[in-house]
Design an enzyme around this catalytic site. Sequence first.
Site, mmCIF file in Angstrom:
data_model
loop_
_atom_site.group_PDB
_atom_site.id
_atom_site.type_symbol
_atom_site.label_atom_id
_atom_site.label_comp_id
_atom_site.label_asym_id
_atom_site.label_seq_id
_atom_site.Cartn_x
_atom_site.Cartn_y
_atom_site.Cartn_z
ATOM 1 C CG ASP A 203 3.551 -19.142 9.030
ATOM 2 O OD1 ASP A 203 3.007 -20.143 8.528
ATOM 3 O OD2 ASP A 203 3.035 -18.009 9.032
ATOM 4 C CE1 TYR B 95 -3.790 -9.902 -0.364
ATOM 5 C CE2 TYR B 95 -4.362 -9.232 1.871
ATOM 6 C CZ TYR B 95 -3.952 -8.912 0.586
ATOM 7 O OH TYR B 95 -3.704 -7.611 0.267
ATOM 8 C CB THR C 57 7.647 -12.542 9.986
ATOM 9 O OG1 THR C 57 6.850 -13.468 9.265
ATOM 10 C CG2 THR C 57 9.048 -12.500 9.412
ATOM 11 N NE ARG D 239 -1.956 -1.329 3.739
ATOM 12 C CZ ARG D 239 -1.734 -2.580 4.157
ATOM 13 N NH1 ARG D 239 -2.285 -3.588 3.531
ATOM 14 N NH2 ARG D 239 -0.968 -2.804 5.198
ATOM 15 C CD GLU E 121 5.444 -15.407 7.326
ATOM 16 O OE1 GLU E 121 4.754 -15.839 8.277
ATOM 17 O OE2 GLU E 121 5.037 -14.523 6.545
HETATM 18 CA CA CA Z 1 3.366 -15.988 10.033
#
Ligand code: CA
Length: 422
Positions: A238, A249, A355, A147, A204
Site C-alpha cells: 500500500d 487525513y 501494515t 499522540r 506498507e
Molecule cells: Ca495500509
Amino acid sequence: MSSPLRSFIEVPADSHFPIQNLPFGVFQPKQEKPRVGVAIGDLIVDLSVLEELDHFRSPEFQGQEVFSGDSLNGFLALGRPAWRKTREILQRLLSTETPTLRDDTRLRERVFHAQKDVMMKLPARIGNYTDFYSSYYHAHNVGTMLRGPENALMPNWKWLPVAYHGRASSVVVSGADVRRPHGQIKPPDASAPIFGPTKSLDYELEMAFLVGPGNSRGEPVPIDRAVDQVFGLVLMNDWSARDIQAWEYQPLGPFLAKNFCTSISPWVVTLEALEPFRKPLLLQDPEPLPYLRGTNDFTYDIQLEARLQTSSMNAPHVITRTNFQNLYWSIAQQLAHHTVNGCNLEPGDLLASGTISGATEESRGCMLELTWRGANPLKLPNGETRKWLEDGDTLTITGWCQGESYRVGFGGVRGKIIASGV
Ligand code: CA
C-alpha cells in the site's frame, strides 16, 4: 498415513510453488489472450486447456466455463466446493501417479507454459478495495508518533477492526512502476500548504484476501461462515505519501496519499494450501462483541519480508522481517465486521490487512516506523541511507509458509519508484 504428495514436475525445496501450493493467477502468453493458470515450480498449468478437455465438468462447476477469461471472478463466484474440487483434480493430474499429463508429451506442450515466457495480469477484476488497520504494533507505533504512548491507540481500536475504503482502480499487479505522486503538503512551520511531489514516499507491507461469492445486501455474513467467503491471499504494498497524508487525513482519513497506486502479487494462495499453517489468534482483550467472536478463529504462520534495492545496489537488502501472525484481528473478523451492517461484498473484492508490524524493530512494516518518521534513517549495506523511498528504488515484498521440506510461497510483489512527471 498416505505418502507425501509428489509431482512429476521437478520442484526444488525452496520453490514457492510445489504441488502443496497450486496458487491461481491470470497469465497471458505472447500474442495470445489472458486466461487462468496455476503455478507449479517454474511452470504454469493452463486451466483453460484442461477445461476445454472437460476436466472440470462435475456439479461443483454448475455447467460454467470459468478459466478462459481474463479474471478469476467467475471462479470466485462458484465458491468453496468448486475451489476444493479444482485443487483435488489438479493435485491428481500433477501427481507422479497419474499418467494423463505425465506420459502425453503433446498434451503437456499445450498445458504447460514457462513462467518466464508469459505476462502476469491482475488476478481479478477488483470492484471494491478495503484496507484494514489490524496490526496492534503498527497502530501503536503510529499512534505513539502522533499522540504519545499514553494515547497511542484510539478507544475503538480493540473493539472493532478499523478500516477505510480504498480505491480499486489503481490496484496494479507486481512489476508496475510507481510514479511519485504530487499533492498538497504543509511544511510544519509554514502557514499555508505548498504543491509538489511527495518527499516522503513509503511502502506498507500488507497481505490481502480476495472475496468469493459474496453476500446479498442486508444479509451480514456470520463470523463462523466468514472464511467460506475467502478464496485466498496475496501480498500487497500500500504505497503511501506521508506528507500528503499528514495534511489531508483529518477528519475523514486517507485519500490522495494512498489511492495513486496499490500493488499486489499475481498468485493467489488458497486457504486450502494454507491449512497446514493455521495458528491460534493472539489473545484479544477485551473480549470482542459476540458478532466478532468465532468458535475456532485462527490466523496463519506466514513469514514476510520487505527488500529494498536502490539504483546503485547490486542486490536487494532485507529491511523488514515480520509475520502474518502479528495481526490482532483475523480475516474472519474483518469480513464479519465488514458485512455486519448489511454491506454486500462481491466476487473479486480485495480486503487488506493493514501494515503488518511486530514487536521488534526489524519487524516494522513501513519506513514511517523503521525510521521513526525520518528521525533515524536506515543505513544500507553500500553506505547509502534512506529516510523515505527515492526515485530508482525498488521495493519487493515476499512471503512464504515453511513446511517439512517444502514451502507454500506467495512469490513477490515488486515496484520501482520513478520520478514524478511535471
Ligand atoms: Ca495500509
